[in-house]
Design a protein around this motif. Structure first.
Motif, mmCIF file in Angstrom:
data_model
loop_
_atom_site.group_PDB
_atom_site.id
_atom_site.type_symbol
_atom_site.label_atom_id
_atom_site.label_comp_id
_atom_site.label_asym_id
_atom_site.label_seq_id
_atom_site.Cartn_x
_atom_site.Cartn_y
_atom_site.Cartn_z
ATOM 1 N N GLU A 88 12.317 -15.093 3.659
ATOM 2 C CA GLU A 88 11.158 -15.424 4.683
ATOM 3 C C GLU A 88 10.454 -16.958 4.049
ATOM 4 O OE1 GLU A 88 6.705 -13.474 6.250
ATOM 5 O OE2 GLU A 88 8.169 -12.422 4.959
ATOM 6 N N ALA A 89 10.674 -16.793 2.384
ATOM 7 C CA ALA A 89 9.779 -18.038 1.654
ATOM 8 C C ALA A 89 11.025 -18.980 1.950
ATOM 9 C CB ALA A 89 9.712 -17.267 0.118
ATOM 10 N N GLU A 90 12.176 -18.969 2.029
ATOM 11 C CA GLU A 90 13.073 -19.894 2.496
ATOM 12 C C GLU A 90 12.815 -20.699 3.841
ATOM 13 O OE1 GLU A 90 18.140 -21.359 2.771
ATOM 14 O OE2 GLU A 90 17.252 -19.125 1.400
ATOM 15 N N PHE A 91 12.668 -19.702 4.805
ATOM 16 C CA PHE A 91 12.415 -20.465 6.298
ATOM 17 C C PHE A 91 10.759 -20.590 6.349
ATOM 18 C CE2 PHE A 91 12.176 -18.620 10.580
ATOM 19 C CZ PHE A 91 12.774 -19.456 11.425
ATOM 20 N N HIS B 172 6.593 -9.187 7.607
ATOM 21 C CA HIS B 172 6.994 -9.953 6.630
ATOM 22 C C HIS B 172 7.752 -8.790 5.773
ATOM 23 C CE1 HIS B 172 3.613 -12.547 5.838
ATOM 24 N NE2 HIS B 172 2.863 -11.844 6.427
ATOM 25 N N GLN B 173 8.734 -9.364 4.955
ATOM 26 C CA GLN B 173 9.803 -9.175 4.229
ATOM 27 C C GLN B 173 9.687 -8.105 3.217
ATOM 28 O OE1 GLN B 173 12.181 -12.364 2.782
ATOM 29 N NE2 GLN B 173 14.147 -11.149 2.275
ATOM 30 N N THR C 237 1.185 -21.655 6.822
ATOM 31 C CA THR C 237 2.638 -21.175 7.032
ATOM 32 C C THR C 237 3.105 -19.933 8.195
ATOM 33 O OG1 THR C 237 4.918 -21.863 6.613
ATOM 34 C CG2 THR C 237 3.556 -20.163 4.734
ATOM 35 N N THR C 238 3.695 -20.137 8.815
ATOM 36 C CA THR C 238 4.081 -19.059 10.000
ATOM 37 C C THR C 238 5.510 -18.723 9.699
ATOM 38 O OG1 THR C 238 1.876 -19.156 10.796
ATOM 39 C CG2 THR C 238 3.394 -17.318 12.007
ATOM 40 N N PRO C 239 6.287 -18.527 9.522
ATOM 41 C CA PRO C 239 7.784 -17.952 9.238
ATOM 42 C C PRO C 239 8.213 -16.558 10.399
ATOM 43 C CG PRO C 239 6.865 -17.872 6.952
ATOM 44 C CD PRO C 239 5.534 -17.746 7.664
ATOM 45 N N PHE D 64 12.307 -12.127 21.833
ATOM 46 C CA PHE D 64 12.260 -12.838 20.757
ATOM 47 C C PHE D 64 12.976 -13.460 20.217
ATOM 48 C CE2 PHE D 64 9.940 -8.622 21.252
ATOM 49 C CZ PHE D 64 8.856 -8.779 21.009
ATOM 50 N N GLY D 65 13.041 -14.767 19.820
ATOM 51 C CA GLY D 65 13.595 -15.763 18.652
ATOM 52 C C GLY D 65 12.728 -15.323 17.800
ATOM 53 N N ASP D 66 13.969 -16.169 16.656
ATOM 54 C CA ASP D 66 12.662 -16.307 15.067
ATOM 55 C C ASP D 66 12.991 -18.047 15.174
ATOM 56 O OD1 ASP D 66 13.670 -14.406 14.454
ATOM 57 O OD2 ASP D 66 15.237 -14.594 13.704
ATOM 58 N N ALA D 67 11.192 -18.607 13.782
ATOM 59 C CA ALA D 67 10.484 -19.598 14.424
ATOM 60 C C ALA D 67 9.760 -20.090 13.102
ATOM 61 C CB ALA D 67 10.423 -20.383 15.588
ATOM 62 N N SER D 68 9.513 -20.725 12.323
ATOM 63 C CA SER D 68 8.863 -20.996 11.318
ATOM 64 C C SER D 68 7.976 -22.190 11.511
ATOM 65 C CB SER D 68 9.449 -21.022 10.133
ATOM 66 O OG SER D 68 8.607 -21.309 9.192
#
Length: 285
Positions: free
Chosen positions: A4-7, A36-37, A89-91, A109-113
């Motif tokens: 999550e931090a990397e993203f 959140h992770q 930031t919103t990962p 759903f999908g993933d985005a940061s």
């Protein structure tokens, strides 16, 4: 480094570059996401260390309204003088929380940061191409129609506390009820929020709404305007990215604002689990 931090850092660096500031210019990092992770140490603090930002960092979440809610907090902290420059930031890594056997949710759903930089604007300061945040607002009302039960107490309700059964504990939603109830709430929120500033929907050049359901957005805007509104007024990225929770509306803004003129109004508005709604009234400088 956590995923999550990397993203989050990936979009944060782009936001910093766009704002023309260095990590050391940031004195607060807010990591706000629907999932959140881990609970601690905060993802925001991990990002702070990796990027070299100053001050502090904390995590928060408000379902699909997470980015808008964090913007609400960041803007008011800067206005109050508590912080000078805030990185929001919103990962969103939602795929890790999906039940791929549930046809109500898994394919949506999908993933985005996404990330935003919030800073004070001095009197007479010129920032062409940037947005002034005129006001922000949040709204919540308890509903179980979008819910997850997975948490750190989940195992206490199971026979074996060292094995968590995910069945029934991942994302669930009652789609038809969500559509009806959020459509009404979203329309009311938009009209009332704008009215507080002497504005009507017709005065807004562009709406960047939550990217979850194209029919829902169309209905909210039809109720607000009294007629249908096209893509130019309310752009969608849903068909390309899916529902990226708190990130979607910000993606729509990032990809659809360069043609706006100085003085044009825009409304960022996200809605989702809670129920929750977050909005920001913007003006192009």
């Amino acid at each position: 480094m956590s995923l999550e931090a990397e993203f989050g850092i990936a979009s944060a660096r782009k936001a910093l570059d766009h704002a023309g500031v260095e990590p050391s210019d940031i004195d607060l990092v807010i990591c706000s996401a629907s999932h959140h992770q881990r609970p601690y140490p905060a993802i925001a603090i991990e990002m702070q260390q990796a990027m070299g930002t100053k001050g502090a960092g904390f995590d928060m979440g408000l379902g699909c309204s997470s980015a808008a809610a964090a913007l609400h907090i960041a803007v008011n902290l800067v206005r109050a003088g508590a912080h000078r420059r805030v990185l929001v930031t919103t990962p969103e890594i939602i795929t890790g929380h999906l039940n791929f056997r549930d046809r109500q949710t898994h394919f949506i759903f999908g993933d985005a940061s996404v990330s935003m930089v919030v800073e004070g604007l001095a009197q007479g300061d010129k920032r062409p191409g940037r947005f002034e945040v005129l006001d922000t607002r949040t709204w919540t009302q308890m509903s179980n129609n979008i819910r997850t039960n997975l948490g750190y107490y989940t195992r206490t309700a199971q026979d074996d506390p060292y094995m968590i059964n995910l069945e029934g504990n991942l994302i669930k939603q009652v789609g038809n009820k969500v559509f009806k109830e959020v459509t009404v709430a979203g329309h009311q929120f938009i009209v009332e929020f704008l009215a507080e500033h002497g504005l009507t929907p017709q005065a807004i050049r562009r709406f960047w709404l939550h990217q979850a359901n194209a029919r829902m957005n169309a209905m909210i805007l039809k109720l607000s305007f009294g007629h249908e509104v096209g893509h130019d007024r309310a752009p969608m990225v849903l068909e390309r990215l899916g529902n990226t929770a708190g990130a979607g509306a910000v993606v729509a803004l990032a990809e659809n604002h360069a043609d706006m003129n100085a003085g044009d109004y825009g409304l960022l508005c996200a809605f989702g689990a809670g129920y929750s709604i977050g909005g920001a009234l913007l003006r192009m400088l």
